[in-house]
Design a protein around this motif. Structure first.
Motif, PDB file in Angstrom:
ATOM      1  N   THR A   1      39.221  32.483  71.616  1.00 22.55           N
ATOM      2  CA  THR A   1      39.561  32.079  70.250  1.00 22.55           C
ATOM      3  C   THR A   1      40.420  33.139  69.564  1.00 22.55           C
ATOM      4  O   THR A   1      41.399  32.820  68.894  1.00 22.55           O
ATOM      5  CB  THR A   1      38.279  31.836  69.433  1.00 22.55           C
ATOM      6  OG1 THR A   1      37.538  30.786  70.041  1.00 22.55           O
ATOM      7  CG2 THR A   1      38.614  31.459  67.998  1.00 22.55           C
ATOM      8  N   ALA A   2      40.043  34.399  69.757  1.00 23.64           N
ATOM      9  CA  ALA A   2      40.797  35.499  69.154  1.00 23.64           C
ATOM     10  C   ALA A   2      42.245  35.494  69.644  1.00 23.64           C
ATOM     11  O   ALA A   2      43.176  35.737  68.877  1.00 23.64           O
ATOM     12  CB  ALA A   2      40.131  36.827  69.487  1.00 23.64           C
TER      13      ALA A   2
ATOM     14  N   ALA B   1      39.146  22.204  75.472  1.00 22.25           N
ATOM     15  CA  ALA B   1      38.094  21.459  76.164  1.00 22.25           C
ATOM     16  C   ALA B   1      36.717  21.975  75.747  1.00 22.25           C
ATOM     17  O   ALA B   1      35.784  21.185  75.543  1.00 22.25           O
ATOM     18  CB  ALA B   1      38.268  21.574  77.674  1.00 22.25           C
ATOM     19  N   GLU B   2      36.628  23.286  75.587  1.00 22.81           N
ATOM     20  CA  GLU B   2      35.372  23.894  75.141  1.00 22.81           C
ATOM     21  C   GLU B   2      35.021  23.427  73.733  1.00 22.81           C
ATOM     22  O   GLU B   2      33.864  23.141  73.442  1.00 22.81           O
ATOM     23  CB  GLU B   2      35.489  25.418  75.150  1.00 22.81           C
ATOM     24  CG  GLU B   2      35.348  26.043  76.516  1.00 22.81           C
ATOM     25  CD  GLU B   2      33.952  25.881  77.074  1.00 22.81           C
ATOM     26  OE1 GLU B   2      33.001  26.405  76.478  1.00 22.81           O
ATOM     27  OE2 GLU B   2      33.800  25.219  78.116  1.00 22.81           O
ATOM     28  N   VAL B   3      36.032  23.363  72.880  1.00 20.39           N
ATOM     29  CA  VAL B   3      35.823  22.916  71.504  1.00 20.39           C
ATOM     30  C   VAL B   3      35.239  21.499  71.498  1.00 20.39           C
ATOM     31  O   VAL B   3      34.275  21.212  70.789  1.00 20.39           O
ATOM     32  CB  VAL B   3      37.141  22.939  70.708  1.00 20.39           C
ATOM     33  CG1 VAL B   3      36.995  22.176  69.403  1.00 20.39           C
ATOM     34  CG2 VAL B   3      37.563  24.381  70.437  1.00 20.39           C
TER      35      VAL B   3
ATOM     36  N   ARG C   1      25.739  26.503  64.677  1.00 22.38           N
ATOM     37  CA  ARG C   1      26.539  27.546  65.326  1.00 22.38           C
ATOM     38  C   ARG C   1      27.651  26.929  66.166  1.00 22.38           C
ATOM     39  O   ARG C   1      28.810  27.338  66.086  1.00 22.38           O
ATOM     40  CB  ARG C   1      25.652  28.424  66.209  1.00 22.38           C
ATOM     41  CG  ARG C   1      26.364  29.596  66.848  1.00 22.38           C
ATOM     42  CD  ARG C   1      25.422  30.487  67.627  1.00 22.38           C
ATOM     43  NE  ARG C   1      24.838  29.806  68.774  1.00 22.38           N
ATOM     44  CZ  ARG C   1      25.485  29.583  69.912  1.00 22.38           C
ATOM     45  NH1 ARG C   1      26.727  29.994  70.051  1.00 22.38           N
ATOM     46  NH2 ARG C   1      24.898  28.953  70.902  1.00 22.38           N
ATOM     47  N   LEU C   2      27.292  25.912  66.944  1.00 21.90           N
ATOM     48  CA  LEU C   2      28.269  25.220  67.784  1.00 21.90           C
ATOM     49  C   LEU C   2      29.395  24.637  66.940  1.00 21.90           C
ATOM     50  O   LEU C   2      30.572  24.741  67.290  1.00 21.90           O
ATOM     51  CB  LEU C   2      27.575  24.103  68.567  1.00 21.90           C
ATOM     52  CG  LEU C   2      27.235  24.392  70.023  1.00 21.90           C
ATOM     53  CD1 LEU C   2      26.641  25.766  70.198  1.00 21.90           C
ATOM     54  CD2 LEU C   2      26.325  23.331  70.595  1.00 21.90           C
ATOM     55  N   ARG C   3      29.012  24.007  65.827  1.00 15.45           N
ATOM     56  CA  ARG C   3      30.019  23.375  64.963  1.00 15.45           C
ATOM     57  C   ARG C   3      30.927  24.412  64.319  1.00 15.45           C
ATOM     58  O   ARG C   3      32.141  24.223  64.231  1.00 15.45           O
ATOM     59  CB  ARG C   3      29.316  22.544  63.887  1.00 15.45           C
ATOM     60  CG  ARG C   3      28.746  21.280  64.459  1.00 15.45           C
ATOM     61  CD  ARG C   3      28.198  20.371  63.379  1.00 15.45           C
ATOM     62  NE  ARG C   3      27.957  19.042  63.937  1.00 15.45           N
ATOM     63  CZ  ARG C   3      26.997  18.219  63.517  1.00 15.45           C
ATOM     64  NH1 ARG C   3      26.194  18.597  62.539  1.00 15.45           N
ATOM     65  NH2 ARG C   3      26.855  17.027  64.065  1.00 15.45           N
ATOM     66  N   THR C   4      30.328  25.494  63.875  1.00 16.58           N
ATOM     67  CA  THR C   4      31.112  26.572  63.274  1.00 16.58           C
ATOM     68  C   THR C   4      32.114  27.137  64.269  1.00 16.58           C
ATOM     69  O   THR C   4      33.303  27.276  63.974  1.00 16.58           O
ATOM     70  CB  THR C   4      30.174  27.707  62.791  1.00 16.58           C
ATOM     71  OG1 THR C   4      29.238  27.184  61.871  1.00 16.58           O
ATOM     72  CG2 THR C   4      30.975  28.828  62.152  1.00 16.58           C
TER      73      THR C   4
ATOM     74  N   ALA D   1      37.682  27.841  66.423  1.00 14.90           N
ATOM     75  CA  ALA D   1      38.634  27.829  67.531  1.00 14.90           C
ATOM     76  C   ALA D   1      39.716  26.777  67.308  1.00 14.90           C
ATOM     77  O   ALA D   1      40.901  27.026  67.553  1.00 14.90           O
ATOM     78  CB  ALA D   1      37.900  27.576  68.846  1.00 14.90           C
ATOM     79  N   ALA D   2      39.300  25.622  66.790  1.00 16.77           N
ATOM     80  CA  ALA D   2      40.261  24.544  66.546  1.00 16.77           C
ATOM     81  C   ALA D   2      41.291  24.973  65.507  1.00 16.77           C
ATOM     82  O   ALA D   2      42.495  24.734  65.658  1.00 16.77           O
ATOM     83  CB  ALA D   2      39.521  23.292  66.087  1.00 16.77           C
TER      84      ALA D   2
END
Lengths: 115, 115
Positions: free
Chosen positions: A13-14, A85-87, B89-92, B97-98
């Motif tokens: 992500t970074a 894909a992870e997102v 946490r997953l949603r955040t 990342a998106a």
DNA sequence: GTCAACGTACCGGCTATCGGTATATGCCGT
DNA sequence: ACGGCATATACCGATAGCCGGTACGTTGAC
């Protein structure tokens, strides 16, 4: 890939926005996670090596700043696709669990949110 | 807890709706993930022991069906709260990342979409 | 009698992360 | 000059969680 762990996810992500050097990734991850996640040096460089090996990131360039080497890493197209894909996986899993909690009447209104 | 892995997350999700026995959890996880995730026996029972140890699940009851023992596990209130925290946490993380992929113009329309 | 599905349980090995340490430079306060 | 901190890369031993296989026992199909 198939379900990378949180530290690796944050490293990707970074790097999604722009190339960063190792230490920059550390700082970026710390900021992105609001201080929740602090990467260890061992975790970071091992992960970068692995991701490079997997073709998800590549060394973009190397700079010498004040005699210190800075090795910049860049997300490849493949890496960006994997992160995406992870997102989607994260979102799917979150919805799944939320739906199941809701069915059981165990989902509490989000703190501060509109339940 | 702090970032459980996918198998553990799915075990909690499977148990969110109703108590299940070990083998039932295996099947439920397989269904929930549309066949993507198949828990190994070693993974499952080790995880159930850990989660029991952490107080996130408890043994609900034991039944004997056709001479075979069925040990049912139930999500505790603490377990449900943790699962909810994981969902958030997953949603955040996904949003984070998106957003970053979007900034870099690397977010592609979903596969199957207008490409 | 053999195979498959059910059902719990252990074991060795692998991978990712943790926590600590090594190495080296520049900046700041004393 | 000296110590301490931030910067920056890199290795190491230990741990946790998951994989893959196996063990053990019952029921039903062929």
């Amino acid at each position: 890939m198939a379900a990378v762990q949180e530290p690796t996810f944050f490293i990707l992500t970074a790097l999604a926005e722009e190339p960063l050097h190792g230490y920059g990734v550390m700082q970026s991850v710390s900021e992105l996670s609001a201080g929740r996640l602090k990467l260890r040096a061992g975790t970071l460089y091992a992960a970068l090596d692995r991701l490079t090996d997997d073709g998800l990131v590549v060394v973009d360039r190397e700079e010498a700043v004040d005699g210190r080497l800075r090795r910049y890493y860049r997300l490849t197209d493949d890496g960006a696709a994997q992160l995406q894909a992870e997102v989607e996986r994260l979102r799917t899993n979150a919805s799944l669990a939320a739906a199941r909690l809701r069915k059981a009447g165990r989902l509490r209104p989000a703190p501060g949110g509109a339940g």
